[in-house]
Design a protein around this motif. Structure first.
Motif, PDB file in Angstrom:
ATOM      1  N   MET A  67      -2.902   1.146  -3.744  1.00 35.74           N
ATOM      2  CA  MET A  67      -1.637   0.488  -4.064  1.00 35.74           C
ATOM      3  C   MET A  67      -1.012   1.071  -5.334  1.00 35.74           C
ATOM      4  SD  MET A  67      -2.155  -3.523  -3.013  1.00 35.74           S
ATOM      5  CE  MET A  67      -3.583  -3.820  -4.061  1.00 35.74           C
ATOM      6  N   GLN A  68      -1.437   2.267  -5.715  1.00 30.65           N
ATOM      7  CA  GLN A  68      -0.922   2.902  -6.924  1.00 30.65           C
ATOM      8  C   GLN A  68      -0.327   4.270  -6.609  1.00 30.65           C
ATOM      9  OE1 GLN A  68      -4.299   3.091  -9.540  1.00 30.65           O
ATOM     10  NE2 GLN A  68      -4.340   0.878  -9.919  1.00 30.65           N
ATOM     11  N   GLY A  69       0.560   4.717  -7.496  1.00 31.96           N
ATOM     12  CA  GLY A  69       1.070   6.082  -7.424  1.00 31.96           C
ATOM     13  C   GLY A  69       2.309   6.287  -6.581  1.00 31.96           C
ATOM     14  N   ALA A  70       2.957   5.218  -6.125  1.00 32.17           N
ATOM     15  CA  ALA A  70       4.153   5.389  -5.290  1.00 32.17           C
ATOM     16  C   ALA A  70       5.320   5.910  -6.117  1.00 32.17           C
ATOM     17  CB  ALA A  70       4.537   4.066  -4.630  1.00 32.17           C
ATOM     18  N   SER A  71       6.166   6.700  -5.481  1.00 38.94           N
ATOM     19  CA  SER A  71       7.381   7.180  -6.127  1.00 38.94           C
ATOM     20  C   SER A  71       8.637   6.548  -5.522  1.00 38.94           C
ATOM     21  CB  SER A  71       7.470   8.708  -6.023  1.00 38.94           C
ATOM     22  OG  SER A  71       7.313   9.143  -4.680  1.00 38.94           O
ATOM     23  N   PHE A  72       8.462   5.756  -4.459  1.00 34.90           N
ATOM     24  CA  PHE A  72       9.581   5.091  -3.772  1.00 34.90           C
ATOM     25  C   PHE A  72       8.958   4.001  -2.901  1.00 34.90           C
ATOM     26  CE2 PHE A  72      12.869   4.485  -0.566  1.00 34.90           C
ATOM     27  CZ  PHE A  72      14.063   4.674  -1.253  1.00 34.90           C
ATOM     28  N   PRO A  80       0.830  -1.207   0.000  1.00 31.06           N
ATOM     29  CA  PRO A  80       0.000   0.000   0.000  1.00 31.06           C
ATOM     30  C   PRO A  80       0.864   1.257   0.000  1.00 31.06           C
ATOM     31  CG  PRO A  80       0.061  -0.966   2.184  1.00 31.06           C
ATOM     32  CD  PRO A  80       0.767  -1.931   1.282  1.00 31.06           C
ATOM     33  N   VAL A  81       0.247   2.366  -0.374  1.00 33.17           N
ATOM     34  CA  VAL A  81       0.971   3.627  -0.550  1.00 33.17           C
ATOM     35  C   VAL A  81       0.481   4.659   0.455  1.00 33.17           C
ATOM     36  CG1 VAL A  81       1.526   5.487  -2.168  1.00 33.17           C
ATOM     37  CG2 VAL A  81       1.261   3.127  -3.009  1.00 33.17           C
ATOM     38  N   ILE A  82       1.427   5.310   1.111  1.00 30.93           N
ATOM     39  CA  ILE A  82       1.109   6.448   1.978  1.00 30.93           C
ATOM     40  C   ILE A  82       1.484   7.718   1.219  1.00 30.93           C
ATOM     41  CG2 ILE A  82       1.616   7.604   4.161  1.00 30.93           C
ATOM     42  CD1 ILE A  82       2.035   4.933   5.430  1.00 30.93           C
ATOM     43  N   ARG A  83       0.527   8.593   1.041  1.00 26.19           N
ATOM     44  CA  ARG A  83       0.719   9.766   0.201  1.00 26.19           C
ATOM     45  C   ARG A  83       1.167  10.982   1.004  1.00 26.19           C
ATOM     46  NH1 ARG A  83      -2.192   6.433  -2.721  1.00 26.19           N
ATOM     47  NH2 ARG A  83      -2.234   6.706  -4.995  1.00 26.19           N
ATOM     48  N   ASP A  84       1.932  11.837   0.300  1.00 20.79           N
ATOM     49  CA  ASP A  84       2.390  13.121   0.854  1.00 20.79           C
ATOM     50  C   ASP A  84       3.060  12.937   2.214  1.00 20.79           C
ATOM     51  OD1 ASP A  84       1.344  14.642  -1.334  1.00 20.79           O
ATOM     52  OD2 ASP A  84      -0.655  14.399  -0.481  1.00 20.79           O
TER      53      ASP A  84
END
Length: 285
Positions: free
Chosen positions: A194-199, A160-164
């Motif tokens: 689960m999308q959009g991660a940069s790292f 999963p992705v944590i944003r900002d």
């Protein structure tokens, strides 16, 4: 002439492209290059003739992992940089402020702290927060910091992705991390989560091990792997003696097409310094 050479099949030796190939392609008479395909897997031997076997269908998570890992391995030329950080002071600080995070509904883990440290490093070294566009020969620098966190679940690895992350405090990150990890284990994550991660960050310290080489999650260009911290004797120059210190091993795998070894070493040193001196997090984070 506005022709993308990746779409042209050259007529020369080893498909070398000539000027006439480009002109023919521009006029609509050229042959397009075939789309790259993975080499077919070789046929397996008949294992049953050696002894009893059992077949089990892959889960959807495992099939997705097979596809993404195969693509990453065939696309990204990876190198791994290893380092250690003295987290003695950071660990004491984590234990000190853990009750405050619990009052907010979170758990102040080293992963939550690492997320904030990595976010600061990505702002300091934007090349690690980028992607490569080979079609246009451009580097895409992302102005956002969305970090994926590998979560071990009974169904397999979910990310999963944590944003900002760069805009949030450590305690807020710890609360969100606990919530999204619980959703991952309960198989309640949405595709958007689960999308959009940069790292990507993968922390195996809770399980064990002294080091590993994580695979870059394409189209990202780097991933940080963390192993179990442990007490080690460290020489104190001022006191003239060894001291027991908590050292945390970590490894950075990166896309060598964009990131050089010196860049990776500086990125790792920045992370180590942030972990070794918690006061720096207030300046850089």
């Amino acid at each position: 002439m506005g022709v993308n050479l990746l779409e042209v099949l050259g007529s020369g030796p080893a498909h070398r492209i000539s000027e006439s190939d480009v002109r023919r392609f521009a006029e609509g008479g050229g042959t397009p290059a075939p789309a790259p395909t993975a080499a077919p897997a070789p046929a397996l031997p008949e294992f049953a003739k050696f002894g009893p076997i059992r077949r089990e269908a892959m889960s959807g998570v495992r099939r997705a992992t097979v596809r993404s890992m195969a693509q990453a391995w065939s696309t990204v030329p990876m190198v791994t940089q290893f380092d250690k950080a003295d987290v003695t002071e950071m660990e004491a600080l984590r234990k000190r402020y853990a009750p405050r995070a619990e009052k907010r509904g979170g758990k102040l883990t080293m992963t939550a702290i690492l997320l904030k440290v990595v976010a600061a490093a990505l702002r300091q070294f934007p090349k690690f927060n980028a992607s490569i566009d080979t079609a246009s020969n451009e580097v895409i620098f992302k102005e956002y910091v969305h970090i994926a966190v590998a979560v071990d679940t009974p169904s397999g690895l979910l990310v999963p992705v944590i944003r900002d992350v760069d805009k949030k405090g450590v305690i807020a990150i710890s609360v969100e991390l606990g919530e999204i990890a619980a959703k991952a284990r309960d198989r309640k994550l949405t595709p958007e989560e689960m999308q959009g991660a940069s790292f990507t960050l993968s922390n195996l310290g809770g399980i064990g091990g002294t080091g590993f080489t994580p695979i870059v999650n394409w189209p990202e260009v780097a991933i940080l792997g963390v192993s179990r911290s442990g007490l080690e004797p460290v020489w104190n120059e001022d006191k003239g003696e060894f001291e027991p210190r908590i050292l945390m091993p970590f490894s950075l795998s990166y896309d060598h097409r964009l990131i050089d070894g010196a860049d990776a070493a500086r990125f790792c040193r920045f992370i180590a310094e942030m972990l070794e001196d918690p006061f720096l997090l207030g300046f850089e984070g």
